[in-house]
Scaffold this active site. Sequence first.
Site, mmCIF file in Angstrom:
data_model
loop_
_atom_site.group_PDB
_atom_site.id
_atom_site.type_symbol
_atom_site.label_atom_id
_atom_site.label_comp_id
_atom_site.label_asym_id
_atom_site.label_seq_id
_atom_site.Cartn_x
_atom_site.Cartn_y
_atom_site.Cartn_z
ATOM 1 C CG HIS A 185 35.833 10.949 53.369
ATOM 2 N ND1 HIS A 185 34.776 10.081 53.246
ATOM 3 C CD2 HIS A 185 36.918 10.286 52.880
ATOM 4 C CE1 HIS A 185 35.183 8.949 52.710
ATOM 5 N NE2 HIS A 185 36.476 9.045 52.483
ATOM 6 C CG ASP A 311 29.201 8.059 49.593
ATOM 7 O OD1 ASP A 311 29.368 9.241 49.265
ATOM 8 O OD2 ASP A 311 30.139 7.250 49.697
#
Length: 430
Positions: A185, A311
């Site tokens: 990320h 997500d």
Amino acid sequence: MSQPLAFVDAHVVDPSQNLDDQRTVLVENGKIKAIEVHVAPSLLEADYEIIDCTDKTLIPGIIDCQVRTGEPGNEHEETLASASQAAVAGGVTTMITQPDTNPIIDDMALVDFISRNASANALNKAHVMGALTKGLKGEEMSELRLMHEAGAVAFTNGHEPISNARLMRRALSYTRDFDGLIVHHTEDRDLTRGGVMNEGEMASRLGLNGIPKMAEIIMLERDIRLVELTGGRYHAACISCAESVDLIRNAKARGLNVSCGVSINNVTLNENDIGSYRTFFKLSPPLRLEEDRMAIVEGIKDGTIDVVHSDHTPQDVDMKRHPFADAADGAIGLETLLAALLRRVHDGALNLSDAVRVLSNKPAQLLGLETGSLKKGTAADITLIDINEPWVLTKEILKSRSKNTAFEDAQFTGRVCKTYVDGFEVYSHR
């Protein structure tokens, strides 16, 4: 053992075979037996269960690469069982769970526990990404090889970026020995600190602190340099802006072993959707400008972007019922991943093959899964869609335990009719 199935006269879309045509798909013993141009139902009736697919589209089962469950530790938000029910309703036959649970999945025993628990309780297939660092603290590398041997399909620090470049270098070098995949990320937390939405005019008008794109770009550029140095295999989990698409495109052109994913939220929404401080749109990474969203769609189209995922981040009411700046990040998305991406198909920005490639084919290739295709001999993980059916997403029909969807009351065109895993029907809309 499942009964032999014949999906008769389906519009079959499978980019792994360059297939976008009318076919009859035969399934036996949980695997694809054949894809025929046409088979008369009279020849099949004795042996096969006939599924009439007239005006329906059949694609390889969807693989969602970024799914958070509350299990273990926060089962009030989501369990593996409730997540799998939401998944199959959205056509997701395989979900990849993230390690940021409680306890954190940072050793082989927990990888094994989650894998066995998912097999026992989930309707679909589930695989685990192991924690890249112990406790997700970004200080000490976990036992990556042991977790790999226990079944972890990749390694990530979840939403906790690795600020230590030396540690990232070591991880990329170490996992190269067994072709492990590092998923990151990309955010520089020093630059994002205090920010709650995209930095710019909209944030100023709303009186909210912004998150600059540069926080993502700087970290991504660093990681690409480290891939160049080590030769490791790297995947940027969730890029959100045009500059990041260009960085990945250039890295691929240079032959580096990099790939990237985007959240469906960044494919279909922009910062204007936040409107009147709607906390379900508080996401990480944040919704960006419309030109960023358009660059992402172009990146999907030209193959720069490999994966679109949900997500899926369940949050209960207590975490979202706050002023925008104080609410938790994240939205659920397992049930709406396909339907939301079909918006870009219906508006002509993408074709259906583009969508299937980033939902099924490429995720399977990146993670080394023997699914994501309808080739003869592969597992019969199948999603059957009515691509023209209109429907409205209401909170009442969501199967996830948490209801924090960014698409509440959204109108979609295209709905999952049936979902099959290894030839077994695990979901039927009707």
